[in-house]
Design an enzyme around this catalytic site. Structure first.
Site, PDB file in Angstrom:
ATOM      1  N   GLU A   1      -2.333  -2.773  -1.693  1.00 60.67           N
ATOM      2  CA  GLU A   1      -2.530  -1.428  -1.148  1.00 60.67           C
ATOM      3  C   GLU A   1      -1.446  -0.573  -1.775  1.00 60.67           C
ATOM      4  O   GLU A   1      -0.280  -0.650  -1.396  1.00 60.67           O
ATOM      5  CB  GLU A   1      -2.423  -1.455   0.379  1.00 60.67           C
ATOM      6  CG  GLU A   1      -3.084  -0.248   1.045  1.00 60.67           C
ATOM      7  CD  GLU A   1      -2.289   1.028   0.904  1.00 60.67           C
ATOM      8  OE1 GLU A   1      -2.577   1.792  -0.053  1.00 60.67           O
ATOM      9  OE2 GLU A   1      -1.397   1.271   1.711  1.00 60.67           O
TER      10      GLU A   1
ATOM     11  N   CYS B   1       1.495   6.989   2.463  1.00 62.42           N
ATOM     12  CA  CYS B   1       0.435   6.733   1.483  1.00 62.42           C
ATOM     13  C   CYS B   1      -0.749   7.658   1.706  1.00 62.42           C
ATOM     14  O   CYS B   1      -1.523   7.911   0.779  1.00 62.42           O
ATOM     15  CB  CYS B   1      -0.001   5.268   1.523  1.00 62.42           C
ATOM     16  SG  CYS B   1      -0.660   4.730   3.110  1.00 62.42           S
TER      17      CYS B   1
END
Length: 216
Positions: free
Chosen positions: A167, A201
């Site tokens: 990720e 993020c």
């Protein structure tokens, strides 16, 4: 929340919003839905095997290595580690060396729940420690972080043919439609882009604004 604030520089409210409350929500979801998610699932059977029945069954991987980042150190450590644990795996958690106070809190929580000593091991250390843990050949690696370190993790894991989930952040747009209230859209854009100094993020990376609102 205070440990998160001290280690990351977040405000107290941001520690609650981005780390603690999402963790609780996801753990509630796992508690309520895991048995159904992992239950055998019936599938259609190919014609050649029409006298048989087909199912998908889920089995633990074995040992899952979770390498967590500093920006949301509680959520992005606890959620993948406890998800893997709830699915029947043993877990090695390598949290960020930049958040030692949060790491101690995580270890205390797991020990209080009588989990850490048996099924989840918290192993602090630098990137070198992460590489050594991959070289110890876990059955899966789950990494959250940036592209540079992600490439390094992928390279090391590939040498051992270890499955990897990476990720590496998002390319998150914010869309402002014609009927949007511009004052609220402005506040949303500012928060989305600059909360936690833009170190999420899911931070807003770019704006798509309707042509009728663009100048305003």
């Amino acid at each position: 929340a205070e440990s998160i604030r001290e280690d990351t520089g977040k405000t107290h409210a941001e520690a609650l919003i981005s780390d603690i409350l999402p963790t609780l929500e996801i753990l509630h979801y796992i508690r309520d839905n895991l048995s159904n998610i992992l239950a055998p699932q019936r599938r259609s059977t190919p014609f050649l095997y029409r006298r048989s029945k087909s199912y998908v069954e889920y089995h633990p991987r074995g040992v899952v290595l979770v390498i967590a980042p500093w920006n949301n150190p509680f959520q992005l450590s606890m959620v993948p580690a406890l998800s893997a644990f709830a699915a029947g795996n043993a877990v090695v958690l390598k949290p960020s060396e930049q958040t030692p106070g949060v790491n101690d809190r995580i270890r205390t929580i797991l020990r209080t729940a009588d989990i850490e000593s048996r099924n989840i091991q918290v192993v602090p250390g630098t990137g070198r420690m992460a590489q050594d843990l991959i070289d110890a050949r876990p059955d899966m690696v789950f990494f959250t972080g940036g592209p540079r370190n992600g490439r390094s993790v992928l390279k090391t894991a590939s040498e051992h043919l270890i499955p990897v989930i990476l990720e590496l952040g998002g390319k998150d747009p914010m869309i402002v439609f014609e009927d949007a209230r511009t004052d609220r859209a402005l506040q949303g854009a500012l928060y989305g882009a600059f909360a936690h100094a833009g170190q999420h993020c899911v931070s807003t990376k770019r704006l798509y604004v309707h042509s009728k609102l663009y100048e305003e």
